[in-house]
Write a protein that holds these residues in place. Structure first.
Motif, short mmCIF file in Angstrom:
data_model
loop_
_atom_site.label_atom_id
_atom_site.label_comp_id
_atom_site.label_asym_id
_atom_site.label_seq_id
_atom_site.Cartn_x
_atom_site.Cartn_y
_atom_site.Cartn_z
N THR A 51 4.47 4.76 -1.27
CA THR A 51 5.52 4.30 -1.12
C THR A 51 6.63 4.56 0.52
O THR A 51 6.66 3.72 0.88
CB THR A 51 6.68 4.51 -2.01
OG1 THR A 51 6.08 4.10 -3.70
CG2 THR A 51 7.89 3.62 -2.34
N LEU B 92 15.79 5.00 -2.54
CA LEU B 92 15.21 3.70 -3.94
C LEU B 92 14.68 4.42 -4.88
O LEU B 92 13.58 5.58 -3.84
CB LEU B 92 14.62 3.15 -3.27
CG LEU B 92 15.17 2.24 -1.98
CD1 LEU B 92 13.15 1.25 -0.68
CD2 LEU B 92 15.60 0.71 -2.57
N GLY C 185 17.33 3.38 2.01
CA GLY C 185 16.29 2.46 2.02
C GLY C 185 14.74 3.67 1.88
O GLY C 185 14.26 3.10 1.93
N PRO D 238 12.66 5.97 -0.45
CA PRO D 238 12.15 6.31 -1.65
C PRO D 238 12.43 7.60 -1.80
O PRO D 238 12.39 8.97 -1.09
CB PRO D 238 10.71 6.15 -1.53
CG PRO D 238 9.83 6.58 -0.22
CD PRO D 238 11.40 6.05 0.86
#
Ligand SMILES: Cc1cc2nc3c(=O)[nH]c(=O)nc-3n(C[C@H](O)[C@H](O)[C@H](O)COP(=O)(O)O)c2cc1C
Length: 199
Positions: free
Chosen positions: A191, A138, A105, A107
């Motif tokens: 992010t 991600l 999870g 980035p």
């Protein structure tokens, strides 16, 4: 303070220059900081060991640097269309993080340099994404709203920033290449903060 780990390997300095531009992008976002780390070279002589502190540049990364990052920017020179062995070696040592699901999870984005324009930048960037997907990260690329992607005549791809270093690995980064590095840093930072807030 959460941080984006900018983990890179650089033999001649071009990928290191890119890493600093990614860091500038991260530092433009408040509430998060950049942490620059590198990896030691590997040797064909199995017994050879590096000093624990590099002679210059960023410190060597520890597994904890990676475990606790809010996001990751991974940089490597292009080596036969793939990442350099020292970076692959470091990543191959991260199975405890994989087993613990530590990076799921978070980035991540990738960047590379190469000597020749069609020497495999995109292939390298895609290959660098594979272990990160296994880790559950991600992936964050560069959207074409970064209009430098349309204008650049050297490096810069939607898969991540890149730099054409030339046959002597000493070409300076173009303004477009620099801005695209910064854009990745900024995007990762934003992010990571948004994902932290959503947890
Ligand atoms: C073993 C080896 C393989 C390489 N393979 C490629 C390649 O496939 N394509 C390319 O354009 N450059 C290739 N290069 C050149 C490197 O990508 C270039 O030296 C690098 O971008 C310099 O980055 P650095 O200054 O961060 O070390 C290779 C260099 C070495 C030493």
């Amino acid at each position: 303070m959460p941080y984006i780990l900018i983990l890179y390997y650089s033999r001649y300095g071009a990928t290191a220059e890119m890493a600093h531009q990614v860091a500038r992008g991260v530092e433009e976002v408040s509430g998060i900081e950049a942490r620059l780390r590198t990896v030691p070279t590997v040797s064909t002589v199995c017994e050879a060991v590096e000093d624990s502190i590099p002679k210059e540049g960023a410190p060597y990364a520890s597994l904890d640097d990676l475990r606790h990052c809010a996001g990751l920017a991974l940089g490597s020179p292009t080596r036969f269309g793939n990442m350099a062995a020292p970076m692959k070696y470091f990543l191959d040592g991260t199975s405890t993080l994989w087993m613990g699901g530590d990076l799921i999870g978070r980035p991540a984005g990738v960047f590379t340099t190469s000597s020749s324009l069609h020497g495999g930048q995109e292939a390298t960037l895609l290959s660098m994404m594979l272990p990160l997907l296994h880790q559950g990260m991600l992936l964050v690329g560069l959207p074409y709203s970064e209009t430098d992607l349309l204008r650049t005549s050297s490096g810069g791809t939607p898969y991540g920033p890149s730099h054409l270093a030339g046959p002597e690995s000493n070409l300076p980064q173009t303004e477009e290449e620099k801005r695209l590095c910064m854009a990745l840093g900024k995007r990762l930072a934003r992010t990571a903060l948004a994902l932290n807030r959503a947890r």
